[in-house]
Write a protein that holds these residues in place. Structure first.
Motif, PDB file in Angstrom:
ATOM      1  N   GLU A 147      15.629  79.596   8.057  1.00 53.62           N
ATOM      2  CA  GLU A 147      16.176  80.479   6.481  1.00 53.62           C
ATOM      3  C   GLU A 147      17.771  80.557   6.465  1.00 53.62           C
ATOM      4  O   GLU A 147      18.135  80.245   5.586  1.00 53.62           O
ATOM      5  N   GLU A 148      17.180  78.580   6.752  1.00 51.44           N
ATOM      6  CA  GLU A 148      19.098  77.776   6.270  1.00 51.44           C
ATOM      7  C   GLU A 148      19.780  78.771   6.178  1.00 51.44           C
ATOM      8  O   GLU A 148      20.314  79.148   5.281  1.00 51.44           O
ATOM      9  N   VAL A 149      20.419  79.208   6.930  1.00 51.91           N
ATOM     10  CA  VAL A 149      21.265  79.747   7.749  1.00 51.91           C
ATOM     11  C   VAL A 149      22.238  78.442   7.615  1.00 51.91           C
ATOM     12  O   VAL A 149      22.042  77.435   8.579  1.00 51.91           O
ATOM     13  N   PRO A 150      23.538  78.820   6.937  1.00 49.71           N
ATOM     14  CA  PRO A 150      24.849  77.581   6.708  1.00 49.71           C
ATOM     15  C   PRO A 150      25.295  77.256   7.873  1.00 49.71           C
ATOM     16  O   PRO A 150      26.115  75.962   8.198  1.00 49.71           O
ATOM     17  N   VAL A 151      25.782  78.213   8.274  1.00 50.31           N
ATOM     18  CA  VAL A 151      26.844  77.994  10.388  1.00 50.31           C
ATOM     19  C   VAL A 151      26.369  78.980  10.866  1.00 50.31           C
ATOM     20  O   VAL A 151      25.883  80.030  11.272  1.00 50.31           O
ATOM     21  N   VAL A 152      25.626  78.231  12.696  1.00 51.42           N
ATOM     22  CA  VAL A 152      25.993  78.748  13.860  1.00 51.42           C
ATOM     23  C   VAL A 152      27.124  78.493  14.419  1.00 51.42           C
ATOM     24  O   VAL A 152      27.302  77.267  15.008  1.00 51.42           O
ATOM     25  N   THR A 153      26.776  79.580  14.996  1.00 52.40           N
ATOM     26  CA  THR A 153      27.943  79.224  16.717  1.00 52.40           C
ATOM     27  C   THR A 153      27.375  79.291  17.081  1.00 52.40           C
ATOM     28  O   THR A 153      25.834  80.468  17.569  1.00 52.40           O
ATOM     29  N   THR A 154      27.767  79.031  18.432  1.00 57.19           N
ATOM     30  CA  THR A 154      27.011  79.320  19.984  1.00 57.19           C
ATOM     31  C   THR A 154      28.052  79.804  21.205  1.00 57.19           C
ATOM     32  O   THR A 154      29.588  79.945  20.995  1.00 57.19           O
ATOM     33  N   GLY A 155      27.589  80.708  21.991  1.00 56.97           N
ATOM     34  CA  GLY A 155      28.507  81.288  23.404  1.00 56.97           C
ATOM     35  C   GLY A 155      27.386  81.829  24.100  1.00 56.97           C
ATOM     36  O   GLY A 155      25.864  81.732  24.441  1.00 56.97           O
ATOM     37  N   ALA A 156      28.504  81.307  25.740  1.00 53.01           N
ATOM     38  CA  ALA A 156      27.650  82.013  26.624  1.00 53.01           C
ATOM     39  C   ALA A 156      26.450  80.360  27.471  1.00 53.01           C
ATOM     40  O   ALA A 156      25.834  80.550  27.798  1.00 53.01           O
ATOM     41  N   GLY A 157      27.235  79.309  26.579  1.00 50.62           N
ATOM     42  CA  GLY A 157      26.486  77.108  27.457  1.00 50.62           C
ATOM     43  C   GLY A 157      26.681  76.652  26.587  1.00 50.62           C
ATOM     44  O   GLY A 157      27.704  76.849  25.960  1.00 50.62           O
ATOM     45  N   ASN A 158      25.928  75.960  26.945  1.00 58.27           N
ATOM     46  CA  ASN A 158      25.229  74.327  26.630  1.00 58.27           C
ATOM     47  C   ASN A 158      24.091  74.140  25.593  1.00 58.27           C
ATOM     48  O   ASN A 158      23.290  74.768  25.183  1.00 58.27           O
ATOM     49  N   PRO A 159      24.972  74.234  24.582  1.00 57.49           N
ATOM     50  CA  PRO A 159      23.655  74.029  23.018  1.00 57.49           C
ATOM     51  C   PRO A 159      23.303  72.871  22.622  1.00 57.49           C
ATOM     52  O   PRO A 159      22.595  72.202  21.777  1.00 57.49           O
ATOM     53  N   GLY A 160      23.642  71.921  23.677  1.00 59.46           N
ATOM     54  CA  GLY A 160      23.450  70.706  23.656  1.00 59.46           C
ATOM     55  C   GLY A 160      22.334  70.546  22.921  1.00 59.46           C
ATOM     56  O   GLY A 160      21.126  69.956  22.034  1.00 59.46           O
ATOM     57  N   LYS A 161      20.726  71.040  23.964  1.00 58.90           N
ATOM     58  CA  LYS A 161      19.250  71.001  23.178  1.00 58.90           C
ATOM     59  C   LYS A 161      18.726  71.420  22.057  1.00 58.90           C
ATOM     60  O   LYS A 161      18.166  70.737  21.423  1.00 58.90           O
ATOM     61  N   TYR A 162      19.939  72.016  21.160  1.00 58.57           N
ATOM     62  CA  TYR A 162      19.421  72.723  19.464  1.00 58.57           C
ATOM     63  C   TYR A 162      20.678  71.525  18.664  1.00 58.57           C
ATOM     64  O   TYR A 162      19.661  71.850  17.290  1.00 58.57           O
ATOM     65  N   MET A 163      20.931  70.523  19.226  1.00 60.34           N
ATOM     66  CA  MET A 163      22.416  70.176  18.851  1.00 60.34           C
ATOM     67  C   MET A 163      21.613  69.314  17.423  1.00 60.34           C
ATOM     68  O   MET A 163      21.826  69.359  15.891  1.00 60.34           O
TER      69      MET A 163
END
Ligand code: TUI
Length: 309
Positions: free
Chosen positions: A88-104
């Motif tokens: 969906e070409e979202v311009p900004v992603v924030t993450t919470g409650a964990g480590n987003p390393g695998k999606y980075m």
């Protein structure tokens, strides 16, 4: 107020709305983005088709202005949402409650600005190494799932440890909180609880009333025995949970069972008997429900006056 965060995100004011599970949907997110901040849609554990619709609605309502999606990494939908934000070409992603390393890598390749929310210096450093564009350093004053360190202690330590910009969160609901955050070295703020009492926030009126009526001592942490501490407004339900955890009459498994679905019961039904009304410790300072635009403009006018002194 121009900072590295207004520059990075292309927004007027360096303020991000918290990605509050069950609360942050398109009406609130688009109101914040249209007022010059960065509005966020919360992934929570909502169905993917619903989130796709929320993203499309927001995109239409903000007319080219930036907005974002919060991916709650403990949620079962995290994997699907990680793909959806790319589609969906979202311009900004924030993450919470964990480590987003695998999606980075996939997010960075798609040109998404990635801003993990972190409760410690160690995680902040890991996120910087993994390619984050900025971090939100979230103190234990925040509502919802929290770490142990306070905003006042955490923010300057994260600022000292990183090269990338730091956004302060936890206990910020007026211009004094913004000015203080800037003094601690932050380049912006993330604000959740203040937006619970926004006109555009779609939560049940009972929830808004609890926020507006809360005193300084009306905040309580539950879930410590489960390893997922959560800050709530004091109600009979949250007090019963906290005391049951303390005296051992509610086991961690029973806690999980009792609180299953309790966020939805608070947000949609205003259910005081079985709902978890997540909320930050700053609620005692919030006394008025008003539009996001007024909230943001008042906060920054006060902050600028203070910082110019
Ligand atoms: O995520 C939040 N706040 C939230 S999520 C939420 S929904 C929920 N549902 C059930 C149980 C608990 C929560 C309500 N509020 N804030 C950002 C945040 N992230 N706070 C703390 C963290 C965090 C914790 C551990 C970030 C990373 C982390 O990493 C651990 C690891 O994997 O190394």
């Amino acid at each position: 107020m121009n900072t590295k965060i207004t520059e990075l995100l292309g927004i007027k004011y360096p303020i991000i709305q918290g990605g509050m599970a069950w609360v942050a949907e398109s009406t609130l997110a688009s109101a914040v983005s249209n007022a010059g901040g960065l509005g966020l849609i919360a992934g929570g554990s909502a169905p993917i088709d619903y989130l796709r619709e929320q993203i499309r609605k927001t995109k239409e309502a903000v007319n080219g202005k930036p907005f974002g999606v919060n991916v709650m990494l403990m949620s079962p939908n995290a994997e699907d949402l990680a793909k959806l934000v790319i589609e969906e070409e979202v311009p900004v992603v924030t993450t919470g409650a964990g480590n987003p390393g695998k999606y980075m890598d996939a997010w960075k390749e798609a040109g998404i600005k990635v801003i993990p929310v972190i409760p410690s210096v160690a995680l902040a450093k890991r996120m910087e190494r993994a390619g984050a564009d900025a971090v939100v350093a979230e103190g234990t004053e925040s509502g919802g799932h929290i770490g142990e360190n306070t905003t006042m202690c955490l923010v300057p330590q994260v600022v000292d440890a990183l090269e990338i910009p730091v956004i302060a969160a936890g206990g910020i609901a007026d211009g004094r909180g913004i000015a203080a955050s800037i003094m601690l070295g932050a380049e912006g703020v993330q604000v959740g609880t203040r937006f619970l009492a926004a006109d555009e926030c779609q939560i049940h009126s009972t929830y808004k009333e609890l926020v507006v009526k809360a005193k300084d001592t009306d905040s309580i942490v539950t879930g410590r025995t489960t390893g997922h501490p959560c800050r709530n407004i004091k109600t009979k339900f949250s007090k019963k949970l906290a005391s049951g955890e303390k005296d051992g009459s509610i086991t961690p498994d029973e806690f999980e069972e009792i609180t299953l679905g309790s966020l939805r019961k608070a947000v949609q039904d205003g259910n005081l008997e079985e709902g978890s009304f997540l909320c930050g410790a700053i609620a005692g300072m919030i006394t008025e429900i008003k539009p996001c635009k007024d909230i943001i403009e008042e906060m920054f006018s006060q902050a600028e006056n203070l910082l110019n002194k």
